[in-house]
Design an enzyme around this catalytic site. Structure first.
Site, PDB file in Angstrom:
ATOM      1  N   GLU A 178      -0.250  -4.603  -5.165  1.00 17.66           N
ATOM      2  CA  GLU A 178       1.043  -4.591  -4.383  1.00 17.66           C
ATOM      3  C   GLU A 178       1.099  -5.447  -2.994  1.00 17.66           C
ATOM      4  OE1 GLU A 178      -0.262  -1.942  -6.019  1.00 17.66           O
ATOM      5  OE2 GLU A 178       1.491  -1.579  -7.222  1.00 17.66           O
TER       6      GLU A 178
ATOM      7  N   HIS B 169       4.404  10.704  -7.084  1.00 15.80           N
ATOM      8  CA  HIS B 169       5.304   9.813  -7.490  1.00 15.80           C
ATOM      9  C   HIS B 169       6.761  10.241  -7.171  1.00 15.80           C
ATOM     10  CE1 HIS B 169       2.249   7.910  -9.781  1.00 15.80           C
ATOM     11  NE2 HIS B 169       2.947   7.186 -10.390  1.00 15.80           N
TER      12      HIS B 169
END
Ligand SMILES: Cc1ncc(C[n+]2csc(CCOP(=O)(O)OP(=O)(O)O)c2C)c(N)n1
Ligand SMILES: [Mg+2]
Lengths: 327, 329
Positions: A60, A129
């Site tokens: 990322e 999440h």
């Protein structure tokens, strides 16, 4: 006008912008061959090829960092962080490079970059999440933070993001991807940043939401009207930075009450900022303290009952509103 | 001391170009020593990381670049800016926090920028600029331009994930990036051997890019290696990695009591000094004499003094400019 889902409206925006401006390219995890985790980029690899639709390794901070470098080199990249939960790994790039280079370089370097990420809880994905971080990104001067709640806004705001010379953090609530709505097909259709949307007019209370919480606000307003004969005005902020506080304040001066709804944790959340600004600008008009309906301050559990108990609901909004009318 | 290859390189570069290298190294040395003094006097504040001892790295590498190429570096960046031809007045004024500084007094020592010179910044978060350098390579490729990006960093970067992410992706995407690692043996006080389980070039080689280690106290060795690396990248053959073994004479920053190393080690390194070395090589080749060297020193001193005076007399940034350059219209 066409009726489409938000994910398709987003894809239309990407397509149209890529056709308009060849400096735009996309990169991210599984956006190409796989078609995007939420199918937003589906078909774009086939249409635009590998150079403009790039599958990346799971990295990322490099994905965002390479986007920043490419922007510095004269391109206008869109990077997709699969979900906002993984953006913690890229936080330094977003905060220290994308948001600051223009100011720190005294105007020499700007970073025209669109960072898209899927966000929000409510899907039983458990604590790692299920983040809602719109407010976190809004905390940083130098960033623009956009969080559409309707298909039309999704398209108009995303297209607008590619006309910006700065980094735009573009946050898409996963619960909104499947929403259907009318979407203009005019390739010049843009939704300006910093202009809140009055979703529903009302006279007794102002309910402010953004991203996923807008729809709870709207449903709560319907319940209030049908069950309590209370007329609620609902405002979708659309963008947190720039923030259209004027529209909120104007509404509060009319209704004299404000409830803020958000999926993020209450403590230190964006709702606190909003409440403070309303009090700074409309204190004398308020008939009750500004109320906040937000996620309870716990990591979101997997269990459906527990998760929904933690997340704000339309019933919570109704209750907050009713509390304001009690003596 | 001077190998055959270096004799050839010296002949090829000639007295003028070598004289420029020598001058730049002397300029950086004097600039840095003066910064150290000015820090003690409170004229320069914040974090100040001096480059003294490492001059051959900046001068040997950056002089391989063309005007259209880009340089990104870490926070120990004065030497790189000066070697790239950034105006010493603007650099010193930046250290003073003045409006005439290269970043208008917003960046300070660790964040120098001069976009016109292709100097795209000093980056103060370890390894955070490595992905940016790869991204610039992507831009070069997609725009069909042949500029190369030289990305300079300390060996402390090897512990960061972004180092590995950037190397990997630069190879996957074949970007025109030259990774230049200045291994000065310490990351603040951590000896390099305590922070990496292998050797630096082996890491780069593991990602399938050419990697060499050179004597970073030898400007000719640095120049020779970087020239090859830049040619490789420009020819579309992808990234290239150079480790330059060097040494910083001063502490990590002005706040460093240097508890982690012995004075003898510093003195030992100074015996391999890059300026003395090139000076000796040029003298042996009949390209320089003591008088000529004194002239180089005097020229550099004048430039540094002019920079200090410029910084002194420059205005503070106006308070009403605080919000300038937050967003670009
Ligand atoms: C991400 C990050 N972690 C820690 C620091 C604090 N820090 C600044 S310089 C430094 C040492 C870096 O050493 P190296 O990369 O070898 O460069 P050198 O200072 O030797 O030139 C550290 C740990 C930082 N700036 N950024
Ligand atoms: Mg080091």
């Amino acid at each position: 006008m066409a009726i489409m889902r938000m994910r398709d409206a987003l894809r239309e925006a990407l397509r149209e912008e890529m056709l308009r401006d060849e400096r735009i390219f996309l990169m991210g995890e599984d956006i190409g061959l796989y078609g995007g985790s939420y199918a937003v980029t589906k078909g774009l690899l086939e249409e635009f090829g590998e150079e403009r639709v790039r599958d990346t390794p799971i990295a990322e901070s490099a994905i965002v960092g390479i986007g920043i470098g490419a922007a510095m080199g004269g391109l206008h990249p869109m990077v997709e962080i699969m979900t906002i939960n993984f953006s913690f790994l890229a936080l330094d790039q977003i905060v220290n490079n994308a948001a600051k280079l223009l100011h720190m370089s005294n105007g020499q370097i700007n970073v025209p970059l669109v960072i898209r990420m899927a966000s929000g809880g409510g899907s039983q994905l458990a604590a790692t999440h299920s983040h809602s971080l719109e407010g976190l990104y809004a905390h940083f001067p130098g960033l623009k933070v956009v969080c559409p709640s309707t298909p039309a806004d999704a398209k108009g705001l995303l297209k607008r993001a590619f006309r910006d010379q700065n980094t735009v953090v573009f946050i898409e609530h996963t619960a909104n991807y499947g929403l259907r709505g009318e979407v203009p097909d005019d390739p010049d259709f843009l939704v300006e940043f910093g202009v809140a949307n009055v979703m529903r007019e009302g006279t007794d209370v102002t309910i402010v939401g953004y991203s996923g919480s807008v729809h709870q606000a709207v449903r709560a307003a319907q319940m209030l009207e049908e069950q309590e004969e209370i007329s609620a005005e609902v405002i979708d902020l659309r963008t947190l930075r720039p923030l259209d506080i004027e529209t909120v304040v104007r509404s509060v001066k009319k209704t004299n009450r404000a409830v803020i709804v958000e999926d993020a944790w209450r403590f230190g959340g964006f709702g606190g900022e909003l409440a403070a600004q309303v009090m700074e600008r409309a204190f004398d008009w308020l008939d009750a303290p500004v109320a906040r309906v937000a996620c309870k301050d716990v990591p979101l559990p997997y269990n459906r009952n527990l998760e929904f108990h933690a997340l704000p609901s339309e019933e919570d909004v109704v209750e907050a509103v009713l509390g304001m009318f009690k003596e | 001391m001077t190998t055959d290859i270096q004799h050839d390189l010296m002949r090829e570069l000639g007295a003028e170009r070598l004289g420029l290298f020598l001058y730049q190294m002397v300029l950086i040395r004097q600039f840095e020593e003066r910064c150290g003094e000015l820090y003690t006097k409170g004229k320069i504040r914040g974090f100040l990381h001096l480059y003294t001892g490492q001059e051959a790295c900046a001068v040997g590498s950056i002089n391989c670049l063309e005007e259209r190429d880009k340089v990104l570096t870490h926070y120990r960046d004065h030497g790189h800016a000066l070697a790239r031809g950034v105006d010493p007045n603007g650099v010193m004024a930046e250290l003073f926090g003045k409006a005439t500084g290269v970043a208008g007094g917003r960046g300070g020592s660790m964040h120098l920028y001069d976009v016109e010179k292709g100097f795209l910044g000093g980056y103060a978060i370890v390894a955070a600029h490595l992905p940016l350098a790869v991204g610039l390579g992507v831009a070069a490729q997609m725009k069909g331009e042949d500029f190369v990006t030289l990305c300079i960093f300390g060996e402390g970067s090897v512990g960061e994930g972004e180092f590995h992410e950037a190397l990997n992706m630069s190879v996957l995407w074949n970007t025109p990036t030259v990774f230049f690692c200045e291994n000065n043996l310490y990351g603040m006080g951590v000896p390099f051997k305590a922070s990496l389980s292998t050797e630096v070039p082996k890491l780069a080689a593991a990602y399938n890019m050419p990697a060499v280690s050179v004597d970073g106290m030898d400007v000719l060795a640095v120049y020779g290696a970087t020239r090859e690396a830049v040619a490789h990248a420009r020819a579309g053959k992808g990234p290239y990695f150079i480790e330059a073994m060097t040494y910083r004479y001063r502490g990590h920053s002005m706040a460093d009591p240097e508890l982690y190393r012995l004075k003898e080690e510093v003195e030992e390194a100074k015996r391999r000094d890059c300026i003395e070395r090139l000076k000796g090589q040029m003298m042996a080749a009949g390209m320089l004499d003591e008088e000529g060297f004194a002239e180089v020193e005097a020229r550099a001193r004048a430039v540094v003094e002019e920079a200090v005076e410029f910084a002194e007399r420059s205005p503070q940034p106006a308070l009403d400019t605080l919000f300038d350059h937050l967003y670009k219209e």
